[in-house]
Design an enzyme around this catalytic site. Structure first.
Site, PDB file in Angstrom:
ATOM      1  CG  HIS A  67       1.502  -0.672   5.041  1.00 28.38           C
ATOM      2  ND1 HIS A  67       0.903  -1.878   4.754  1.00 28.38           N
ATOM      3  CD2 HIS A  67       2.444  -0.943   5.958  1.00 28.38           C
ATOM      4  CE1 HIS A  67       1.458  -2.824   5.492  1.00 28.38           C
ATOM      5  NE2 HIS A  67       2.400  -2.285   6.235  1.00 28.38           N
ATOM      6  CG  ASP A 113      -1.167  -2.417   2.174  1.00 28.60           C
ATOM      7  OD1 ASP A 113      -0.347  -1.681   1.594  1.00 28.60           O
ATOM      8  OD2 ASP A 113      -1.094  -2.701   3.383  1.00 28.60           O
ATOM      9  CB  SER A 206       4.579  -4.744   6.253  1.00 30.50           C
ATOM     10  OG  SER A 206       3.609  -4.596   7.212  1.00 30.50           O
TER      11      SER A 206
END
Ligand SMILES: *[C@@H]1O[C@H](CO)[C@@H](O)[C@H](O)[C@H]1NC(C)=O
Ligand SMILES: *[C@@H]1O[C@H](CO)[C@@H](O)[C@H](O)[C@H]1NC(C)=O
Ligand SMILES: *[C@@H]1O[C@H](CO)[C@@H](O)[C@H](O)[C@H]1NC(C)=O
Length: 253
Positions: A67, A113, A206
């Site tokens: 992402h 992910d 992230s």
């Protein structure tokens, strides 16, 4: 970016999250990292702004979250950084050449992910820029293991990204406990979670590594809206993707 991911999760979690009251000034724990003690850390930047973390696994490859990748051409990878608001001598800024998102990851599915970034030129390895080891294929890390998450992400929900690398120590939870909170969104085959009422990941973290025993077992992936620490933080389980990683790194470029 985490922001995007968080809004998705917001939707996903609505059924379980009651309306929120006063905003919590919850810092996500942690402390400033000793300069260059995490030489594998990468800051993924778009037009000079930090968007995500990542980590160096070979001179020419960064591992991060899927992402974090949209518009590969715009990404510059900054290695050897401590204070990323400055142009430090230790820094190597290398453009992304090619990005490989795991094909099953879509914006509607938070699973899978994981992504690889091939660098336009090899990083030159030194004291401040080094690879980190990956676990072996299928390896499970035991719950209660103490791990570290370094990141330039927010120190509190709604805050700004940090200039100086911070890190926090967290412990791995059992799949059962992770599932208790995240239910069907937690996929034990491809995820790990950590849970601490004062420590966790937030926007901007992230793509960074969950480091246990000097090995990157996880990739920071998901939190509840506003980085709410009442829910465990979720990481992509790297050991489930070793074959895929090797396959891409061994392609001819
Ligand atoms: C975090 O989640 C818990 C449990 O759902 C809820 O009680 C609390 O109000 C939330 N906090 C924030 C700041 O949203
Ligand atoms: C870049 O690093 C890769 C992986 O270690 C190596 O195979 C390749 O020869 C290096 N390329 C150059 C130009 O040094
Ligand atoms: C590792 O954990 C996964 C997910 O919980 C499980 O399916 C698998 O059997 C475990 N593997 C080993 C070798 O324990």
């Amino acid at each position: 970016m985490m922001l995007l991911q968080l809004s998705l999760l917001c939707l996903l979690l609505q059924e379980r999250l009651p309306p929120t009251g006063a905003s919590e000034s919850g810092i996500l724990g942690g402390k400033t990292a000793k300069p260059h003690s995490r030489p594998y850390m990468a800051s993924l930047q778009v037009r000079g702004a930090h968007t995500c973390g990542g980590f160096l696994i070979r001179e020419d490859f960064i591992l991060t979250a899927a992402h974090c990748i949209y518009g590969c051409k715009e990404i510059t990878v900054v290695l050897g950084g401590h204070d990323i608001s400055k142009k430090e001598d230790s820094q190597q800024r290398i453009a992304a050449e090619k990005c490989h998102r795991y094909s099953l990851h879509t914006l509607d599915i938070n699973d899978f992910d994981i992504a690889l970034i091939k660098l336009r030129k090899n990083a030159s390895l030194d004291e401040r820029v080094k690879n980190i080891n990956l676990p072996s294929e299928g390896e499970n890390i035991s719950s209660h293991t103490q791990c570290l998450i370094p990141g330039w992400g927010r120190r509190k929900p709604g805050g700004v990204a940090e200039k100086i690398l911070r890190e926090v120590s967290v412990s791995i939870k059992t799949d059962k406990e992770c599932k208790k909170w995240w239910q069907k969104y937690y996929q034990p085959k491809r995820m790990l979670c950590t849970f601490d009422s004062k420590k966790g990941i937030c926007q901007g973290d992230s793509g960074g590594p969950l480091v246990c025993k000097d090995t990157a077992y996880g990739i920071a992936a998901l939190t509840a809206p506003n980085c709410n620490l009442s829910y465990p933080s979720i990481y992509t389980k790297v050991s489930s993707f070793i074959a895929w990683i090797n396959e891409i790194m061994n392609e001819k470029y």
